[in-house]
Motif scaffolding. Sequence first.
Motif, short mmCIF file in Angstrom:
data_model
loop_
_atom_site.label_atom_id
_atom_site.label_comp_id
_atom_site.label_asym_id
_atom_site.label_seq_id
_atom_site.Cartn_x
_atom_site.Cartn_y
_atom_site.Cartn_z
N UNK A 19 0.82 -1.20 0.00
CA UNK A 19 0.00 0.00 0.00
C UNK A 19 0.85 1.25 0.00
N UNK A 20 0.21 2.35 -0.34
CA UNK A 20 0.88 3.65 -0.29
C UNK A 20 0.07 4.57 0.60
N UNK A 21 0.73 5.59 1.12
CA UNK A 21 0.07 6.62 1.89
C UNK A 21 0.67 7.97 1.57
N UNK A 22 -0.15 9.00 1.65
CA UNK A 22 0.32 10.36 1.42
C UNK A 22 -0.47 11.32 2.29
N UNK A 23 0.23 12.28 2.83
CA UNK A 23 -0.40 13.36 3.60
C UNK A 23 0.02 14.67 2.93
N UNK A 24 -0.96 15.44 2.49
CA UNK A 24 -0.71 16.72 1.84
C UNK A 24 -1.21 17.84 2.75
N UNK A 35 -5.53 19.67 5.28
CA UNK A 35 -4.79 18.41 5.19
C UNK A 35 -5.63 17.42 4.39
N UNK A 36 -4.96 16.72 3.49
CA UNK A 36 -5.60 15.68 2.69
C UNK A 36 -4.78 14.41 2.86
N UNK A 37 -5.46 13.31 3.21
CA UNK A 37 -4.78 12.02 3.34
C UNK A 37 -5.25 11.10 2.22
N UNK A 38 -4.29 10.41 1.61
CA UNK A 38 -4.58 9.49 0.51
C UNK A 38 -3.94 8.14 0.79
N UNK A 39 -4.59 7.08 0.35
CA UNK A 39 -3.98 5.74 0.47
C UNK A 39 -4.67 4.79 -0.49
N UNK A 40 -3.99 3.68 -0.74
CA UNK A 40 -4.54 2.63 -1.59
C UNK A 40 -3.71 1.38 -1.42
N UNK A 41 -4.36 0.22 -1.59
CA UNK A 41 -3.67 -1.04 -1.40
C UNK A 41 -3.78 -1.96 -2.61
N UNK A 42 -2.78 -2.84 -2.74
CA UNK A 42 -2.68 -3.75 -3.89
C UNK A 42 -2.38 -5.16 -3.42
N UNK A 43 -2.93 -6.13 -4.16
CA UNK A 43 -2.79 -7.54 -3.80
C UNK A 43 -1.35 -8.04 -3.83
#
Length: 165
Positions: A19-24, A35-43
């Motif tokens: 997964x990835x994460x980002x805080x803007x 503040x904007x938080x983003x994330x996503x995950x992959x198999x």
Amino acid sequence: MKVEAYTDGAARGNPGPGGYGAVLIYTAPSGKEHTLELSGGYERTTNNRMEILGVVAALEALNRPCEVTIHSDSQYVVRAFTDRWISGWIARGWKTAAKKPVKNVDLWQRLLAAKEQHDVNFVWVKGHAGNALNERADELATMAADSDTLKVDQGFADAEEQGLW
């Protein structure tokens, strides 16, 4: 507009679920901080792919040209720009100095496209060293890697099928 972005990537196994994460963080003309938080995950993916994708997601979230400082604990990502590795890879047709194919070309190209309209500066931060925003990006990445809604990382699947992993 100036934006501070903290990005991170994680993989459970390499390759494995990731997964990835980002805080803007940015300040509006009114003076209010957002503040904007983003994330996503992959198999099935790799840590390096998720490190790159965290930066991509942060830049793709911006809807106008900005001055962006990317804070990452990934030497791979930061040095690709600060040490100009990426310029050499492009000049050699996406080959390393050792004439081997560069891994993650799909994401590097996506990152280049995402940063094109922005003034981007890359800063390395030590991971797991108490930087609250870096720790939050790490938390977002690991939560995404451990989630029940993982997507397919098609770029990784394609590279694996071609024997590049």
